[in-house]
Scaffold this motif. Sequence first.
Motif, PDB file in Angstrom:
ATOM      1  N   CYS A   1     -77.107   7.932 -23.187  1.00  0.00           N
ATOM      2  CA  CYS A   1     -77.874   6.670 -23.138  1.00  0.00           C
ATOM      3  C   CYS A   1     -78.544   6.430 -24.491  1.00  0.00           C
ATOM      4  O   CYS A   1     -78.532   5.299 -25.014  1.00  0.00           O
ATOM      5  CB  CYS A   1     -78.957   6.731 -22.068  1.00  0.00           C
TER       6      CYS A   1
ATOM      7  N   GLU B   1     -76.109   5.398 -27.062  1.00  0.00           N
ATOM      8  CA  GLU B   1     -75.671   4.027 -26.808  1.00  0.00           C
ATOM      9  C   GLU B   1     -76.704   3.021 -27.330  1.00  0.00           C
ATOM     10  O   GLU B   1     -76.368   2.033 -27.972  1.00  0.00           O
ATOM     11  CB  GLU B   1     -75.445   3.852 -25.296  1.00  0.00           C
ATOM     12  N   ARG B   2     -77.997   3.336 -27.052  1.00  0.00           N
ATOM     13  CA  ARG B   2     -79.030   2.408 -27.504  1.00  0.00           C
ATOM     14  C   ARG B   2     -79.146   2.410 -29.032  1.00  0.00           C
ATOM     15  O   ARG B   2     -79.226   1.363 -29.662  1.00  0.00           O
ATOM     16  CB  ARG B   2     -80.385   2.745 -26.873  1.00  0.00           C
TER      17      ARG B   2
ATOM     18  N   ASP C   1     -74.636  -0.589 -28.672  1.00  0.00           N
ATOM     19  CA  ASP C   1     -73.387  -0.854 -27.985  1.00  0.00           C
ATOM     20  C   ASP C   1     -72.161  -0.376 -28.758  1.00  0.00           C
ATOM     21  O   ASP C   1     -71.234  -1.124 -29.046  1.00  0.00           O
ATOM     22  CB  ASP C   1     -73.266  -2.343 -27.660  1.00  0.00           C
TER      23      ASP C   1
ATOM     24  N   TRP D   1     -85.050   7.161 -28.268  1.00  0.00           N
ATOM     25  CA  TRP D   1     -85.091   7.347 -26.801  1.00  0.00           C
ATOM     26  C   TRP D   1     -85.924   8.592 -26.525  1.00  0.00           C
ATOM     27  O   TRP D   1     -85.741   9.623 -27.179  1.00  0.00           O
ATOM     28  CB  TRP D   1     -83.663   7.559 -26.314  1.00  0.00           C
TER      29      TRP D   1
ATOM     30  N   TYR E   1     -77.989   1.386 -19.768  1.00  0.00           N
ATOM     31  CA  TYR E   1     -77.355   2.245 -20.778  1.00  0.00           C
ATOM     32  C   TYR E   1     -76.399   3.242 -20.124  1.00  0.00           C
ATOM     33  O   TYR E   1     -75.383   3.605 -20.701  1.00  0.00           O
ATOM     34  CB  TYR E   1     -78.415   2.966 -21.615  1.00  0.00           C
TER      35      TYR E   1
ATOM     36  N   ARG F   1     -73.330   1.189 -19.249  1.00  0.00           N
ATOM     37  CA  ARG F   1     -72.618   0.771 -20.460  1.00  0.00           C
ATOM     38  C   ARG F   1     -71.708   1.885 -20.963  1.00  0.00           C
ATOM     39  O   ARG F   1     -70.627   1.641 -21.465  1.00  0.00           O
ATOM     40  CB  ARG F   1     -73.629   0.385 -21.560  1.00  0.00           C
TER      41      ARG F   1
END
Length: 471
Positions: A150, A153-154, A158, A259, A313, A316
């Motif tokens: 996650c 990804e953040r 993306d 994160w 996330y 995704r």
Amino acid sequence: MTPDEFRALGYKIIDWIAEYRETVEPRRVMSHEAPGAVRAKLPASAPEEPEPFERILADFERIVVPGITHWNHPSFFAYFPSNTSLSAVLGDLLASGLGVQCMSWQTSPAGTELEEAVMDWLRQMLGLSESFRGCIQDTSSNATFVAMLCARERATDDARLSGGLQSIAAPLTVYTSEQAHSSVEKAVLLAGIGQEQFRTIETDGQYAMRVDALRARLEEDVRAGKKPCAIVATVGTTATTASDPLVPIAKLAREYGAWLHVDAAMAGIAMIAPECREHWTGIEEVDSIAVDPHKWLGTGMHLSAYYVRDASYLTRVMSTQPHYLRTAADDKVTNFRDWGISLGRRFRALKLWCLLREQGTSGLVARIRRDLANAKWLEAEVRKTEGWEVVAPVPFQTVCVRHVPRGLRDEEAINAHNLAWADRINEGGKAYLTSTVVAGRRIVRVSVGSEATELSHVKKLWALMQETAGT
Ligand code: PLP
């Protein structure tokens, strides 16, 4: 096997489990089988012909049970508590009996919706706000890995759509304390972030992450053109159950756009007792949390609760929508297969549901409080006994101790002595403890909290420790 045969054997097995739990205490806690001994008693290949189940049960007693280390023993003080309460055993049996596969909502709506409900019950019990949504991951290791996905990804905005991790100009960096569990490093490597971008931050005298050192490392990395991706803070480190200060760490995470994941694998369960929540002040500022009912709560293995503030996330990175998995309900429901790595999912919520209902919050909180009090009792005894040291604060249920024999000054000899007495206890079979090394010193961890452990067992252990270390 016919249902009738199953019924007869099933009763026998339930009787066996009940008797095992009643009579576990005289057994040696740690298995004393030599490496290869269990395997040597097993045939090299599966049987060609069917065998009567009675023979399988006899072999279970003869071959399997001697190779078991009894985690449900009242004198199990090693690693961390990881028990399966009998209500969770029954819940697990029901899940196996149903034999369902909960990969999608439609493949068993109750599988998904019970999981949503019990994750929400647990969230409330832990004192977390409604901004967190939970799902079951196998283990904290998996939960931390998923958190790193996650975070990646953040941080990459993306990456899946824009060319993946390889397309990123600035190397991503991850920060955790030098006392963090090894699963954090594993997760970082698995997420493709790379060893060179993995930072272990110094800890203070209490073994908690030093915020000044974290800030310095973040500043240095940003100056060098790196992109902070995630910080993993721990609530209840493995060695000494220290907790990192979440409030200033969350502030830094926000400032650097990283994160923030909290690994509260074992100690997070203590938060069901409101008086423990001071140890995770700032938890509402974090992005994700892992807490393990399979450790101190009593569900048995493979039930780690992963709470996340923004589940998009997860999906995704991990949702796949091949035609054979799509259903008409997809836009109205949660498909937990998109929240984790595996497609197939056991019905694990059932055992947590059974446990929470059979014990009630009050029963579970009472057990946690009993364990905290038992650890405090041991801490006080150790502190007032000459030659013994409590080497770290005792915020939860783990008491880290060291024995220094009179006149012994050489650090190496003291380390060897502590390893030796812990090993002697484990080999003796009456109790089981883990030793480790913290700040270069060999210590012994007494992890209180097995479901069957009462104060009388802690008292017996303390007498055994003194007797064994003194000889
Ligand atoms: N995090 C911490 C702080 C732990 O103490 C442990 C286990 O000891 C883990 C993670 C790994 O737990 P799991 O077996 O659920 O992956």
